[in-house]
Design a protein around this motif. Sequence first.
Motif, short mmCIF file in Angstrom:
data_model
loop_
_atom_site.label_atom_id
_atom_site.label_comp_id
_atom_site.label_asym_id
_atom_site.label_seq_id
_atom_site.Cartn_x
_atom_site.Cartn_y
_atom_site.Cartn_z
N MET A 15 9.24 -0.56 3.39
CA MET A 15 8.37 0.35 2.66
C MET A 15 6.92 -0.12 2.59
N ASP A 38 0.35 3.79 0.47
CA ASP A 38 0.66 4.87 1.41
C ASP A 38 2.15 5.13 1.57
N GLN A 39 2.98 4.08 1.51
CA GLN A 39 4.40 4.21 1.81
C GLN A 39 5.28 4.40 0.59
#
Length: 81
Positions: free
Chosen positions: A40, A65-66
């Motif tokens: 992740m 972002d993830q």
Amino acid sequence: MRLLDADFPDYRQVVPKENLLTATVGRDAFADVLRRVAVMAPDKVAQREALLLGKQLEVSSTSPDQGEARDLLERSTKAPR
């Protein structure tokens, strides 16, 4: 995980010399947990954290972002030396 070729600060300046508690986890199991949470947060700005929760070690990884990943690993405790 990947090996980074860079200059890092001396960890001995930020990690306390005396600890009240030590945790022991299996190397292979710990490496597996790190691989799972690293999915992740593959970039350089990702945050990785390990937190002792009772008899478990929670490993988490966060990236703007993830998103976030968390995994638990059983641990054993030892008395301080």
